[in-house]
Design an enzyme around this catalytic site. Structure first.
Site, short mmCIF file in Angstrom:
data_model
loop_
_atom_site.label_atom_id
_atom_site.label_comp_id
_atom_site.label_asym_id
_atom_site.label_seq_id
_atom_site.Cartn_x
_atom_site.Cartn_y
_atom_site.Cartn_z
N SER A 217 0.87 -1.19 0.00
CA SER A 217 0.00 0.00 0.00
C SER A 217 0.90 1.24 0.00
O SER A 217 1.84 1.34 0.79
CB SER A 217 -0.96 -0.02 1.18
OG SER A 217 -0.30 -0.35 2.37
N GLY A 219 -0.21 4.58 0.13
CA GLY A 219 -0.93 5.79 0.51
C GLY A 219 -1.78 6.30 -0.64
O GLY A 219 -2.48 5.53 -1.30
N ALA A 220 -1.70 7.62 -0.88
CA ALA A 220 -2.53 8.23 -1.93
C ALA A 220 -2.17 7.73 -3.32
O ALA A 220 -2.95 7.87 -4.27
CB ALA A 220 -2.38 9.75 -1.87
N GLY A 222 -2.04 4.72 -4.15
CA GLY A 222 -2.74 3.46 -4.38
C GLY A 222 -1.94 2.27 -3.93
O GLY A 222 -1.37 2.28 -2.83
N GLY A 248 -5.46 0.52 5.29
CA GLY A 248 -4.70 -0.70 5.00
C GLY A 248 -5.49 -1.96 5.38
O GLY A 248 -5.42 -2.98 4.69
N ASP A 249 -6.23 -1.90 6.48
CA ASP A 249 -7.03 -3.05 6.91
C ASP A 249 -8.15 -3.33 5.90
O ASP A 249 -8.46 -4.48 5.60
CB ASP A 249 -7.64 -2.80 8.30
CG ASP A 249 -6.56 -2.48 9.33
OD1 ASP A 249 -5.40 -2.93 9.15
OD2 ASP A 249 -6.86 -1.78 10.31
#
Lengths: 309, 309
Positions: A217, A219-220, A222, A248-249
């Site tokens: 992951s 962040g912004a 993707g 993230g979950d």
């Protein structure tokens, strides 16, 4: 069903204060409590997506009782938590209403005894008999062996249950060696593990360390997915502002639900990215805005990435 | 026995962090829990002084159960708390180990229903039958009438039990009108009540508002006592550095114990000042350093003050 493991579950407490002044006294204007810990958040999102989700791990003391009561009252997640003598940890999030910023205080969690750990292993093996996939999530409480995720991964693989591993540091390093089907580090965790801040290079390295596939992951930006069958990157169709806690979950829940529904890798990735973005727009971890999810999902752009350096 | 009333008892939680960074995430290195609320602190000090102390007020939920368990395990205070449906509030003190400073977060407390309030009144009246003095302490939880301390003062006076009132704001203003035997405001509370920042003038004004006697805590300057029989000021023989939390509660215990032992006013005042200073040297509210207390008590200097303007 899909099984999620949260060894260091928490009672998440959120305080709102008009303004946080360090070293002063504050009257908290609003108190909210919810079941916390990465695996419990994953299970909540899975249940919201219509999957049967079972949560195991440890819970104890008054805080553990409060967590279990909230889990039963407020979610469709089945509670298979194993009792421990110590009290479940609290996390306290202090939201400064003047800025929207959050100051987070996380308790370490109860020490798990060898007997409790042994009981958990028995419960886990039993639950695997009915599981179509398992997610191993989050940090470890004191007393649990650091190679716990390697052991749990091996037990799942022996039972023929696919494993997703979402942790960091030494538990991640050890867990990878047991060859989980998918690891989901974020950019910081990838860099800490591999020493590389270039996500594609670091994800490839993580596969060499044992993960069959790696979903990172970013962040912004993707998410990046590197598998034996190909590599892809995906981002939401537009920037979503909000609270990234739990994004993230939700990505883990997207990947797992796609796995048990036997979707192709790029579709699992799109789902993870859209769920993650829809979580940024929801008030709390383990929740997502279904309208935002439905709107974003068709617009997620997936691009091919080279699979080898 | 001596009765103390804590309508808004708390589970006091102390977190230690290496350094508090607003808007970041902290791993708490140490967690401590204790029964909290001014009346419970007073009762603890009274019990340490060898008095039979009974604590009443409200407790509920998982936090209330934790508070009661700690009260029973760790103190000699008799538990006469009345159950409520809502959960006892938490207070969280975050100690920054780099500076020693504390950031405090106080929950508002559970809403008390009219039925629960009624049950409490019955318990309180029963307990008065066996009480030699009563202390009414602290803030009010939501749902309790703002003139509660006036009602509790009248009930005690009807039962012939001397009343000490230690609160602030409107509950103090209303409570004074019911003529408590002794009010114990601090300098800020005195100023807020009377509009005067000159303690002697403000204490005299507080007597005119209804209190038979007024003991005003003035921080490091000690304590001012204004009664019908005279006025005195006392300070510890030397400045004591430390944590002032709970010093006012120990002063209340000193005044109450002196009252039931029928000590002359100046001796009650000396005891309150020495206990207060010995509390500054103890790690937590409701505790005092007995060696410091024994050392300071004979050295407290009491001076006469004029009783009328």
């Amino acid at each position: 069903m899909i099984l999620t493991v949260t060894l260091n579950a928490a009672l998440d407490i959120t305080y709102r204060v008009p303004r946080l002044h360090p070293h002063r006294t504050h009257r908290v204007t609003d108190v909210a409590e919810r079941p916390g810990g990465k695996g419990l958040n994953v299970a909540r999102v899975l249940a919201s997506l219509g999957h049967r989700a079972v949560a195991t791990g440890f819970a104890g003391g008054g805080t553990g009782a409060a967590l279990r009561a909230l889990l039963t009252q407020e979610t469709d997640v089945a509670d298979a938590l194993v009792p421990v003598g110590g009290a479940t940890r609290r996390t306290v999030a202090v939201v400064d209403e003047s800025t929207g910023d959050t100051t987070q205080l996380n308790e370490p969690g109860p020490t798990v005894s060898p007997a409790e750990w042994h009981t958990f292993l028995g419960t886990y093996r039993e639950l695997l008999g009915d599981a179509r996939a398992v997610a191993l999530c989050g940090s470890l409480p004191p007393g649990v062996p650091v190679d716990v995720y390697a052991r749990l991964t091996r037990a799942a693989r022996t039972a023929g249950v696919p494993v997703l591993l979402d942790t960091s540091g030494e538990p991640l390093r050890r867990g990878l060696a047991a060859r989980p089907d998918l690891a989901k580090p974020n950019a910081d965790e990838l860099a800490a593990l591999t020493g590389s801040t270039e996500p594609l290079r670091a994800a490839r390295d993580t596969r060499r360390r044992g993960a069959h596939a790696v979903a990172a992951s970013l962040g912004a930006d993707g998410m990046l997915l590197v598998t034996a069958d190909g590599a892809w990157q995906a981002a939401p169709p537009r920037r979503i502002a909000g609270n990234p806690t739990g994004a993230g979950d939700s990505a883990v829940a997207g990947l797992l639900s796609g796995l048990v529904e036997d979707l192709p890798w790029p579709e699992r990735l799109s789902r993870a990215v859209a769920l993650s973005a829809a979580t940024v727009r929801a008030p709390a971890a383990g929740e997502f805005d279904p309208a935002v999810y439905a709107e974003l999902l068709p617009g997620v752009v997936v691009t091919d990435r080279p699979t080898a350096a």
